[in-house]
Design a protein around this motif. Structure first.
Motif, PDB file in Angstrom:
ATOM      1  N   LEU A 135      -7.473 -89.724 -42.075  1.00  0.00           N
ATOM      2  CA  LEU A 135      -7.151 -88.519 -42.831  1.00  0.00           C
ATOM      3  C   LEU A 135      -7.336 -87.269 -41.984  1.00  0.00           C
ATOM      4  CD1 LEU A 135      -9.272 -89.319 -46.009  1.00  0.00           C
ATOM      5  CD2 LEU A 135      -6.784 -89.488 -45.832  1.00  0.00           C
ATOM      6  N   PHE A 136      -6.441 -86.310 -42.167  1.00  0.00           N
ATOM      7  CA  PHE A 136      -6.619 -84.960 -41.644  1.00  0.00           C
ATOM      8  C   PHE A 136      -6.991 -84.116 -42.854  1.00  0.00           C
ATOM      9  CE2 PHE A 136      -4.777 -80.682 -40.927  1.00  0.00           C
ATOM     10  CZ  PHE A 136      -5.629 -80.291 -39.906  1.00  0.00           C
ATOM     11  N   ILE A 137      -8.119 -83.407 -42.771  1.00  0.00           N
ATOM     12  CA  ILE A 137      -8.643 -82.655 -43.913  1.00  0.00           C
ATOM     13  C   ILE A 137      -8.838 -81.201 -43.515  1.00  0.00           C
ATOM     14  CG2 ILE A 137     -10.610 -82.407 -45.500  1.00  0.00           C
ATOM     15  CD1 ILE A 137     -11.061 -85.434 -45.178  1.00  0.00           C
ATOM     16  N   THR A 138      -8.498 -80.309 -44.428  1.00  0.00           N
ATOM     17  CA  THR A 138      -8.801 -78.893 -44.237  1.00  0.00           C
ATOM     18  C   THR A 138      -9.565 -78.402 -45.456  1.00  0.00           C
ATOM     19  OG1 THR A 138      -6.814 -78.002 -45.314  1.00  0.00           O
ATOM     20  CG2 THR A 138      -6.630 -78.553 -42.975  1.00  0.00           C
ATOM     21  N   VAL A 139     -10.442 -77.454 -45.224  1.00  0.00           N
ATOM     22  CA  VAL A 139     -11.094 -76.736 -46.317  1.00  0.00           C
ATOM     23  C   VAL A 139     -11.006 -75.256 -45.981  1.00  0.00           C
ATOM     24  CG1 VAL A 139     -12.619 -78.573 -47.148  1.00  0.00           C
ATOM     25  CG2 VAL A 139     -13.374 -77.127 -45.293  1.00  0.00           C
ATOM     26  N   ASP A 140     -10.865 -74.421 -46.999  1.00  0.00           N
ATOM     27  CA  ASP A 140     -10.651 -72.993 -46.739  1.00  0.00           C
ATOM     28  C   ASP A 140     -11.932 -72.180 -46.700  1.00  0.00           C
ATOM     29  OD1 ASP A 140     -11.208 -72.878 -49.445  1.00  0.00           O
ATOM     30  OD2 ASP A 140      -9.200 -72.225 -50.031  1.00  0.00           O
ATOM     31  N   GLY A 141     -13.044 -72.848 -46.565  1.00  0.00           N
ATOM     32  CA  GLY A 141     -14.348 -72.225 -46.402  1.00  0.00           C
ATOM     33  C   GLY A 141     -15.250 -73.238 -45.727  1.00  0.00           C
ATOM     34  N   PRO A 142     -16.544 -72.971 -45.642  1.00  0.00           N
ATOM     35  CA  PRO A 142     -17.456 -73.972 -45.081  1.00  0.00           C
ATOM     36  C   PRO A 142     -17.361 -75.269 -45.879  1.00  0.00           C
ATOM     37  CG  PRO A 142     -18.548 -71.863 -45.268  1.00  0.00           C
ATOM     38  CD  PRO A 142     -17.229 -71.732 -45.991  1.00  0.00           C
ATOM     39  N   TRP A 143     -17.390 -76.362 -45.194  1.00  0.00           N
ATOM     40  CA  TRP A 143     -17.254 -77.660 -45.847  1.00  0.00           C
ATOM     41  C   TRP A 143     -18.602 -78.182 -46.273  1.00  0.00           C
ATOM     42  CZ3 TRP A 143     -17.032 -83.118 -43.944  1.00  0.00           C
ATOM     43  CH2 TRP A 143     -16.366 -83.946 -44.854  1.00  0.00           C
ATOM     44  N   ASP A 144     -18.710 -78.568 -47.505  1.00  0.00           N
ATOM     45  CA  ASP A 144     -19.917 -79.203 -48.011  1.00  0.00           C
ATOM     46  C   ASP A 144     -19.506 -80.385 -48.863  1.00  0.00           C
ATOM     47  OD1 ASP A 144     -18.966 -78.029 -50.334  1.00  0.00           O
ATOM     48  OD2 ASP A 144     -20.711 -76.779 -50.683  1.00  0.00           O
ATOM     49  N   VAL A 145     -20.455 -81.255 -49.139  1.00  0.00           N
ATOM     50  CA  VAL A 145     -20.237 -82.418 -49.998  1.00  0.00           C
ATOM     51  C   VAL A 145     -21.345 -82.424 -51.028  1.00  0.00           C
ATOM     52  CG1 VAL A 145     -20.044 -84.924 -50.127  1.00  0.00           C
ATOM     53  CG2 VAL A 145     -19.225 -83.720 -48.094  1.00  0.00           C
ATOM     54  N   ASN A 146     -20.964 -82.444 -52.284  1.00  0.00           N
ATOM     55  CA  ASN A 146     -21.918 -82.443 -53.388  1.00  0.00           C
ATOM     56  C   ASN A 146     -21.730 -83.736 -54.165  1.00  0.00           C
ATOM     57  OD1 ASN A 146     -22.834 -79.457 -53.209  1.00  0.00           O
ATOM     58  ND2 ASN A 146     -20.617 -79.408 -53.044  1.00  0.00           N
ATOM     59  N   TRP A 147     -22.606 -84.705 -53.916  1.00  0.00           N
ATOM     60  CA  TRP A 147     -22.487 -86.027 -54.538  1.00  0.00           C
ATOM     61  C   TRP A 147     -22.892 -85.952 -56.001  1.00  0.00           C
ATOM     62  CZ3 TRP A 147     -19.671 -88.857 -51.638  1.00  0.00           C
ATOM     63  CH2 TRP A 147     -19.745 -88.753 -50.248  1.00  0.00           C
ATOM     64  N   VAL A 148     -22.115 -86.562 -56.851  1.00  0.00           N
ATOM     65  CA  VAL A 148     -22.389 -86.569 -58.286  1.00  0.00           C
ATOM     66  C   VAL A 148     -23.382 -87.678 -58.629  1.00  0.00           C
ATOM     67  CG1 VAL A 148     -21.359 -86.869 -60.580  1.00  0.00           C
ATOM     68  CG2 VAL A 148     -20.149 -85.544 -58.833  1.00  0.00           C
ATOM     69  N   GLU A 149     -23.186 -88.851 -58.037  1.00  0.00           N
ATOM     70  CA  GLU A 149     -24.039 -90.014 -58.349  1.00  0.00           C
ATOM     71  C   GLU A 149     -24.620 -90.648 -57.088  1.00  0.00           C
ATOM     72  OE1 GLU A 149     -21.058 -92.224 -60.427  1.00  0.00           O
ATOM     73  OE2 GLU A 149     -21.364 -91.127 -62.294  1.00  0.00           O
ATOM     74  N   GLY A 150     -24.743 -89.882 -56.023  1.00  0.00           N
ATOM     75  CA  GLY A 150     -25.298 -90.385 -54.772  1.00  0.00           C
ATOM     76  C   GLY A 150     -24.220 -90.679 -53.737  1.00  0.00           C
ATOM     77  N   PRO A 151     -24.620 -90.726 -52.456  1.00  0.00           N
ATOM     78  CA  PRO A 151     -23.677 -90.922 -51.357  1.00  0.00           C
ATOM     79  C   PRO A 151     -23.172 -92.365 -51.290  1.00  0.00           C
ATOM     80  CG  PRO A 151     -25.900 -90.891 -50.516  1.00  0.00           C
ATOM     81  CD  PRO A 151     -25.985 -90.554 -51.989  1.00  0.00           C
ATOM     82  N   PRO A 152     -22.195 -92.610 -50.422  1.00  0.00           N
ATOM     83  CA  PRO A 152     -21.677 -93.989 -50.269  1.00  0.00           C
ATOM     84  C   PRO A 152     -22.770 -94.953 -49.862  1.00  0.00           C
ATOM     85  CG  PRO A 152     -20.304 -92.412 -49.083  1.00  0.00           C
ATOM     86  CD  PRO A 152     -21.518 -91.671 -49.545  1.00  0.00           C
ATOM     87  N   ARG A 153     -22.636 -96.176 -50.346  1.00  0.00           N
ATOM     88  CA  ARG A 153     -23.610 -97.214 -50.025  1.00  0.00           C
ATOM     89  C   ARG A 153     -22.953 -98.381 -49.283  1.00  0.00           C
ATOM     90  NH1 ARG A 153     -24.524 -95.607 -55.190  1.00  0.00           N
ATOM     91  NH2 ARG A 153     -23.603 -97.472 -56.063  1.00  0.00           N
ATOM     92  N   GLY A 154     -21.681 -98.253 -48.973  1.00  0.00           N
ATOM     93  CA  GLY A 154     -20.983 -99.317 -48.249  1.00  0.00           C
ATOM     94  C   GLY A 154     -19.738 -99.728 -49.006  1.00  0.00           C
ATOM     95  N   PRO A 155     -19.091-100.786 -48.527  1.00  0.00           N
ATOM     96  CA  PRO A 155     -17.865-101.249 -49.174  1.00  0.00           C
ATOM     97  C   PRO A 155     -18.073-101.510 -50.669  1.00  0.00           C
ATOM     98  CG  PRO A 155     -18.210-102.401 -47.112  1.00  0.00           C
ATOM     99  CD  PRO A 155     -19.456-101.595 -47.391  1.00  0.00           C
ATOM    100  N   ASN A 156     -17.109-101.057 -51.437  1.00  0.00           N
ATOM    101  CA  ASN A 156     -17.109-101.281 -52.896  1.00  0.00           C
ATOM    102  C   ASN A 156     -18.387-100.843 -53.582  1.00  0.00           C
ATOM    103  OD1 ASN A 156     -14.512-102.318 -53.137  1.00  0.00           O
ATOM    104  ND2 ASN A 156     -15.231-104.288 -52.395  1.00  0.00           N
ATOM    105  N   ASN A 157     -19.042 -99.805 -53.079  1.00  0.00           N
ATOM    106  CA  ASN A 157     -20.302 -99.382 -53.678  1.00  0.00           C
ATOM    107  C   ASN A 157     -19.997 -98.800 -55.014  1.00  0.00           C
ATOM    108  OD1 ASN A 157     -20.408 -96.174 -53.145  1.00  0.00           O
ATOM    109  ND2 ASN A 157     -19.470 -97.180 -51.430  1.00  0.00           N
TER     110      ASN A 157
END
Length: 157
Positions: A135-157
């Protein structure tokens, strides 16, 4: 859980570990940048996942606005859990398939596909069991990630 990555971010949305990369190939906004794919520095977005982690490269961060351009390699059979970003985000699929969901609306995006995700819209994504996605991703400000139920835990988490 809110994870703010100063001047850069993921992931895509992907991991608190991305803050450790904190690197950008260029932060200057006043000169041209040329990067060949083989010259990009890739870091594991979720080092705790080992080889199963998505990988990220920050291509450019605007020094004034914090707007960020990055690429993410998401492995096959991977789920990016529900999250949101403070800034508006776009995805362009370079290769593979990226399946996105927000508000019960699911879209399958193939090579060349584009989408726009407004700031603070909760979304999640998957790759197919038999292919990874670039993926090529752009954000129009500083990039942050706000997890709703926690970060990835691996395949099919």
């Amino acid at each position: 859980m809110r994870i703010l990555l100063p001047a850069v971010a993921v992931i895509a949305a992907l991991s608190p570990a991305t803050a450790q990369t904190g690197q950008s190939h260029s932060t200057a906004s006043d000169h041209a940048i040329y990067l060949n794919f083989q010259d990009m520095k890739w870091d594991r977005a979720n080092p705790e996942l080992g080889a199963g982690s998505p990988e990220i490269t920050i291509l450019h961060v605007d020094q004034i606005t914090g707007a960020t351009k990055l690429m993410i390699k998401v492995p096959q059979n991977f789920h990016v859990p529900k999250h949101w970003h403070t800034a508006n985000e776009t995805h362009t699929v370079v290769s593979g398939t990226f399946i996105m969901n927000h508000d019960g609306k699911r879209e399958e995006l193939g090579p060349g596909a584009f989408n726009y995700v407004p700031s603070k819209l909760v979304h999640e994504a998957w790759t197919k069991p038999d292919e990874g996605t670039l993926l090529f991703i752009t954000v129009d400000g500083p990039w942050d990630v706000n997890w709703v139920e926690g970060p990835p835990r691996g395949p099919n988490n």
